[in-house]
Design an enzyme around this catalytic site. Structure first.
Site, mmCIF file in Angstrom:
data_model
loop_
_atom_site.group_PDB
_atom_site.id
_atom_site.type_symbol
_atom_site.label_atom_id
_atom_site.label_comp_id
_atom_site.label_asym_id
_atom_site.label_seq_id
_atom_site.Cartn_x
_atom_site.Cartn_y
_atom_site.Cartn_z
ATOM 1 N N HIS A 1 0.829 -1.206 0.000
ATOM 2 C CA HIS A 1 0.000 0.000 0.000
ATOM 3 C C HIS A 1 0.864 1.257 0.000
ATOM 4 O O HIS A 1 2.076 1.216 0.246
ATOM 5 C CB HIS A 1 -0.917 0.013 1.223
ATOM 6 C CG HIS A 1 -0.158 -0.087 2.519
ATOM 7 N ND1 HIS A 1 0.521 0.976 3.072
ATOM 8 C CD2 HIS A 1 0.045 -1.134 3.349
ATOM 9 C CE1 HIS A 1 1.100 0.596 4.186
ATOM 10 N NE2 HIS A 1 0.837 -0.684 4.388
ATOM 11 N N ASP B 1 3.980 -4.684 3.655
ATOM 12 C CA ASP B 1 5.423 -4.935 3.625
ATOM 13 C C ASP B 1 5.741 -6.352 4.093
ATOM 14 O O ASP B 1 6.626 -7.015 3.541
ATOM 15 C CB ASP B 1 6.185 -3.897 4.457
ATOM 16 C CG ASP B 1 5.603 -3.694 5.851
ATOM 17 O OD1 ASP B 1 4.681 -4.442 6.251
ATOM 18 O OD2 ASP B 1 6.069 -2.776 6.556
#
Length: 423
Positions: free
Chosen positions: A42, A287
């Protein structure tokens, strides 16, 4: 003259044969891109949490904690534009639902990142514009509830074997040395933040909060010097390695990133044999998702994946008819994606070699592999319980036998003295 005529005849014959070959033999198929899988993080967001002594609490952020910011929206729109340029000629310039499928984790920031990305990738044109003043069109993004996500939300759990591996990782020299070197530093950070449970595994939260605040122009406290931020950043990267590496990396991969890799392998194989999937498959995640996958592939660079970074898988059909896989990582917006090579294979990796080399980190049965194997101590306990249970069972059988025999015995006779009933 005869020799000259003979020469011309041979030349004419060669031209004729070449012409026949061109007609009879099909032209060599040019190398072509057949399928693309994208996994991206994101965009820029607000902190996911804060610490007790932080002067900037949740009300400081327009949409609260963990939400995509305007900067994050722009990052993904720009990534979408870059992907549009990269795949010009492969994807249709306008959105066709048969060509693309997007799945996201069920978080606002990943769902919104996917939507912003698609706005850059497929701006509407012609009949797709439902309002001439709006250069945007709705494109579906699919998801599942967080509690049911077994593909994109890492670390996956519950998985007892993974937790056991993490406990064993904490006993490794590398972890113990890192803990000793940073004990006083962690005490200082805990004192300044007001946190009471700060460890090597949780300190990334402090860095994340400070990083977000600094990125958005908020003044950091005096103790958060550049040197402190650098050290926190290094510990943050260590926490990612703790999750998916340091110890028994291959087995951790089977329980974590290998699950996603298994799906990617399945899709690559399916497209090489049947072409039944859309041309573009997109995963919008975090991540930790990127690190889990890259650790399974053994291509992780040791640093946190930045906002809007993107791991790319491209499936090509070679002019020979065989298939190959190329990987790229786009972690800088102003540079072309970096080529990634699977260890043991060139960048243009034959599909069969890619599948063979990644096989060891793909689980056969995730639920089964997550179970903790019984050790010697566990076996002794089981045997002891079995023996006790057997003895108890025999005692119960013996007791029931005695009671049964007592009930089956006929009543005894009792002599009555003369006149006993006549008082």
């Amino acid at each position: 003259m005869a020799g000259k005529r003979s020469g011309w005849s041979r030349a004419a014959l060669l031209q004729l044969l070449l012409g026949v070959n061109l007609v009879v033999m099909p032209p060599t198929q040019a190398r072509s891109l057949r399928f693309v899988t994208l996994l991206y993080r994101h965009g820029d967001r607000s902190p996911v949490k804060t610490y007790p002594k932080d002067p900037y609490q949740e009300e400081e952020w327009p949409q609260g904690f963990g939400q995509l910011t305007k900067e994050g929206m722009l990052q993904h729109w720009e990534l979408g534009q870059a992907l549009r340029q990269r795949y010009h000629g492969f994807l249709n310039t306008s959105y066709h639902r048969q060509e693309v499928y997007v799945r996201s984790t069920d978080f606002d920031r990943t769902l919104m990142s996917a939507e912003a990305n698609l706005a850059g990738l497929f701006p509407p044109n012609g009949m797709q514009r439902f309002n001439p003043n709006i250069s945007w069109q709705p494109i579906p993004v699919h998801t599942v509830p967080i509690t049911e996500d077994r593909l994109l939300k890492f670390p996956l759990g519950p998985c007892p074997r993974y937790e056991q591996l993490q406990n064993e990782t904490r006993q490794t020299p590398e972890y113990q040395n890192e803990s000793s070197r940073n004990a006083q530093f962690l005490d200082m950070v805990a004192n300044e933040t007001g946190l009471t449970d700060l460890t090597l595994e949780t300190v990334w939260n402090v860095y994340d909060t400070l990083f977000c605040e600094q990125t958005h122009g908020l003044r950091l406290p005096p103790w958060a010097s550049p040197q402190t931020m650098q050290r926190l950043s290094r510990l943050k990267d260590f926490s990612f390695r703790f999750l998916f590496g340091i110890y028994q990396q291959a087995e951790k991969a089977r329980l974590q990133g290998g699950v996603l890799l298994a799906q990617i392998r399945k899709n690559l194989t399916l497209m090489a044999t049947t072409s039944q999937l859309p041309k573009l498959l997109v995963y919008s995640a975090h991540d930790t998702t990127l690190v889990a996958l890259q650790m399974a592939l053994d291509v992780y660079n040791g640093e946190q994946a930045p906002y809007a970074s993107c791991h790319i898988f491209e499936l090509y059909q070679e002019d020979s008819g065989n298939f190959s896989v190329e990987m790229y990582f786009r972690n800088e917006s102003d540079k072309a994606p970096w080529p990634l090579s699977l260890p043991g294979c060139p960048h243009r990796c034959p599909l069969q070699d890619f599948l063979r080399l990644t096989e060891p980190v793909v689980p056969k049965d995730w639920q089964q592999e997550c179970q903790v194997a019984s050790g010697p101590a566990d076996t002794e306990v089981i045997v002891a319980l079995a023996v006790c249970g057997s003895i108890l069972f025999l005692l119960i059988v013996l007791l029931l036998t005695v009671l049964f025999r007592m009930q089956a015995q006929p009543p005894g006779y009792r002599h009555v003295a003369d006149g006993e009933d006549h008082a």
